[in-house]
Design a protein around this motif. Sequence first.
Motif, mmCIF file in Angstrom:
data_model
loop_
_atom_site.group_PDB
_atom_site.id
_atom_site.type_symbol
_atom_site.label_atom_id
_atom_site.label_comp_id
_atom_site.label_asym_id
_atom_site.label_seq_id
_atom_site.Cartn_x
_atom_site.Cartn_y
_atom_site.Cartn_z
ATOM 1 N N LYS A 112 0.745 -1.351 -0.220
ATOM 2 C CA LYS A 112 -0.028 0.070 0.056
ATOM 3 C C LYS A 112 0.846 1.270 -0.062
ATOM 4 C CE LYS A 112 -4.067 -1.899 2.288
ATOM 5 N NZ LYS A 112 -4.956 -1.974 3.458
ATOM 6 N N CYS A 113 0.447 2.331 -0.593
ATOM 7 C CA CYS A 113 1.009 3.610 -0.759
ATOM 8 C C CYS A 113 0.017 4.781 -0.880
ATOM 9 C CB CYS A 113 2.002 3.747 -1.857
ATOM 10 S SG CYS A 113 1.134 3.304 -3.350
ATOM 11 N N GLN A 114 0.729 6.004 -0.714
ATOM 12 C CA GLN A 114 -0.171 7.069 -1.064
ATOM 13 C C GLN A 114 0.237 7.693 -2.454
ATOM 14 O OE1 GLN A 114 1.034 8.946 2.871
ATOM 15 N NE2 GLN A 114 -0.755 9.908 2.467
ATOM 16 N N TYR A 115 -0.538 7.507 -3.308
ATOM 17 C CA TYR A 115 -0.334 7.885 -4.781
ATOM 18 C C TYR A 115 -1.150 8.814 -5.490
ATOM 19 C CZ TYR A 115 0.891 7.320 -9.612
ATOM 20 O OH TYR A 115 1.524 7.384 -10.920
ATOM 21 N N GLU A 116 -0.527 10.062 -5.863
ATOM 22 C CA GLU A 116 -1.337 10.929 -6.576
ATOM 23 C C GLU A 116 -0.865 10.915 -8.141
ATOM 24 O OE1 GLU A 116 -0.647 14.692 -4.956
ATOM 25 O OE2 GLU A 116 -0.957 14.003 -2.972
ATOM 26 N N GLY A 117 -1.566 10.536 -9.212
ATOM 27 C CA GLY A 117 -1.034 10.632 -10.426
ATOM 28 C C GLY A 117 -1.850 9.560 -11.249
ATOM 29 N N GLU A 118 -1.402 9.529 -12.490
ATOM 30 C CA GLU A 118 -2.011 8.677 -13.346
ATOM 31 C C GLU A 118 -1.475 6.945 -13.394
ATOM 32 O OE1 GLU A 118 -1.122 10.353 -17.245
ATOM 33 O OE2 GLU A 118 -2.179 12.023 -17.022
ATOM 34 N N GLU A 119 -2.170 6.168 -13.760
ATOM 35 C CA GLU A 119 -1.609 4.691 -13.914
ATOM 36 C C GLU A 119 -0.243 4.798 -14.665
ATOM 37 O OE1 GLU A 119 -2.944 0.232 -15.331
ATOM 38 O OE2 GLU A 119 -4.511 2.044 -15.478
ATOM 39 N N ILE A 120 0.964 4.207 -13.965
ATOM 40 C CA ILE A 120 2.073 3.920 -14.682
ATOM 41 C C ILE A 120 2.672 2.701 -14.304
ATOM 42 C CG2 ILE A 120 3.328 5.102 -12.639
ATOM 43 C CD1 ILE A 120 4.957 6.753 -14.746
ATOM 44 N N GLU A 121 3.517 2.187 -15.385
ATOM 45 C CA GLU A 121 4.324 1.054 -15.384
ATOM 46 C C GLU A 121 6.013 1.480 -15.393
ATOM 47 O OE1 GLU A 121 3.661 -3.496 -16.108
ATOM 48 O OE2 GLU A 121 3.447 -2.428 -17.692
ATOM 49 N N ILE A 122 6.701 1.220 -14.818
ATOM 50 C CA ILE A 122 8.174 1.913 -15.142
ATOM 51 C C ILE A 122 8.882 0.532 -14.518
ATOM 52 C CG2 ILE A 122 8.248 3.106 -13.084
ATOM 53 C CD1 ILE A 122 9.842 5.040 -14.454
ATOM 54 N N GLY A 123 10.220 0.460 -15.226
ATOM 55 C CA GLY A 123 11.171 -0.459 -14.728
ATOM 56 C C GLY A 123 12.517 0.300 -14.295
ATOM 57 N N PHE A 124 13.106 -0.397 -13.415
ATOM 58 C CA PHE A 124 14.459 0.173 -12.533
ATOM 59 C C PHE A 124 15.268 -1.142 -12.437
ATOM 60 C CE2 PHE A 124 11.587 3.503 -11.102
ATOM 61 C CZ PHE A 124 12.037 4.652 -11.501
ATOM 62 N N LYS A 125 16.549 -0.823 -12.275
ATOM 63 C CA LYS A 125 17.360 -1.942 -11.784
ATOM 64 C C LYS A 125 17.614 -2.103 -10.458
ATOM 65 C CE LYS A 125 22.454 -3.077 -12.949
ATOM 66 N NZ LYS A 125 22.231 -4.206 -13.749
ATOM 67 N N SER A 126 17.008 -3.440 -9.821
ATOM 68 C CA SER A 126 16.976 -3.495 -8.645
ATOM 69 C C SER A 126 18.188 -2.947 -7.684
ATOM 70 C CB SER A 126 16.398 -4.758 -8.098
ATOM 71 O OG SER A 126 17.579 -5.709 -8.711
ATOM 72 N N THR A 127 19.320 -3.408 -8.008
ATOM 73 C CA THR A 127 20.474 -3.172 -7.201
ATOM 74 C C THR A 127 20.833 -1.825 -7.168
ATOM 75 O OG1 THR A 127 21.783 -3.351 -9.475
ATOM 76 C CG2 THR A 127 21.816 -5.334 -7.882
ATOM 77 N N PHE A 128 20.516 -0.865 -8.034
ATOM 78 C CA PHE A 128 20.793 0.553 -7.822
ATOM 79 C C PHE A 128 19.699 1.006 -6.801
ATOM 80 C CE2 PHE A 128 22.625 1.118 -12.194
ATOM 81 C CZ PHE A 128 23.832 0.588 -11.819
ATOM 82 N N LEU A 129 18.450 0.511 -7.030
ATOM 83 C CA LEU A 129 17.494 0.945 -6.254
ATOM 84 C C LEU A 129 17.584 0.568 -4.741
ATOM 85 C CD1 LEU A 129 14.927 2.543 -6.725
ATOM 86 C CD2 LEU A 129 13.562 0.531 -7.262
ATOM 87 N N LEU A 130 18.032 -0.489 -4.451
ATOM 88 C CA LEU A 130 18.270 -0.906 -2.995
ATOM 89 C C LEU A 130 19.477 -0.162 -2.495
ATOM 90 C CD1 LEU A 130 18.218 -4.780 -3.432
ATOM 91 C CD2 LEU A 130 16.528 -3.492 -2.345
ATOM 92 N N GLU A 131 20.407 0.364 -3.427
ATOM 93 C CA GLU A 131 21.506 1.308 -2.823
ATOM 94 C C GLU A 131 20.975 2.624 -2.455
ATOM 95 O OE1 GLU A 131 26.016 0.919 -4.550
ATOM 96 O OE2 GLU A 131 24.408 1.235 -5.829
#
Length: 376
Positions: A311-330
């Motif tokens: 669950k999160c708080q979200y304001e905006g349009e429906e979106i699908e996006i990809g990221f590199k997990s190792t960078f995101l965790l860092e």
Amino acid sequence: MKFVVSSTELLSHLNAISKVISSKNTLPILDNYLFQLEDNRLTVTASDLESTLITSLELDNAEGKGDIAVPAKLLNDTLKEFPDQPLTFKFDLETFGIDIYSDNGKFSIVGQDGDEFPQLPELNEASASTIQVPHDVLQSGIQRTLFATADDELRPVMNGIFMELGSDDLTFVASDAHKLVRYKRADAKAEVESSFILPKKPAALLKNLLLKEDYDVKLQFDEKNAFFNLSNYKLICRLVEGNYPAYNSVIPTNNQNKLTVDRLEFYNTIKRVSVFANQASNLIKFHIQDNQLVISAQDVDFSISAVERIKCQYEGEEIEIGFKSTFLLEILSNITSSEVRVELSDPTRAGLLLPAEKDFDEEDVLMLLMPMMINA
């Protein structure tokens, strides 16, 4: 030349400066410490030519003066084995013989001529800038940005932390072209605007030294070198030459899609799901809609996949996006707030990760991550 010193105190100082010594020194003399004794003060220097660390100790019992190069690894390995006790060092400046006397024994090693040690770079007063920086500001700035520096032989300017001294704030920037961190502090300012690129190795050395520091750091730099004066240490390093890229131009400003999520839950979910990502790409996908974030990953080669919803708080349009997990965790492990804000514009533009609440008002933290093609 002789002096008496506490074994643990000397070892503590040597451990702090020994990290500058390279395992592949081009000059054999750089495998040594330079010991200089004068007026009951022992100054010890370690260097790899690019960076130099200097420390000093006040001694109660010392005779003579002079300098001599002492084998660094042998001395450190010897001092590690002593319990805390006074040691007497005697130096023969003719033969470079060194005798160390403990309560119960004598240890003899051979040094080298201290005159062979490279001369320290000197500050060009005509073009130098000087600023007093609070130790905690410098430590935080390096700690928050160091992980984002690059290892790029073709673009050496990316291999350090860009420090921008302004009349309103002090800014630290690091980027490896995939992720970028900008850390600003409004409680540190300079009278004259200037900037330089601090290389990665001295930045890491400085980060460790600043943990024990209680006073402001006197920072001086010219077009070639930077001099950091701490209470017990001095770091001199050669700066990275070149112009840092215009980092502000890559930070997107109109991000209409805004997500706020618990940082720890976000981090742990990504960590679990990323186990199922393709090992070559580490791609994970976000699908965000109606206060729900779906995180997924798959590895087609092994027919494995994972999906988790949070669950999160979200304001905006429906979106699908990809990221590199190792960078995101860092990035998430270098944000300290309990909640994190993610700002997105579209799947092809960089995403911003910001702490939902600041540790204190003078701080401004921005982390940026480039997306990955979902259908690649």
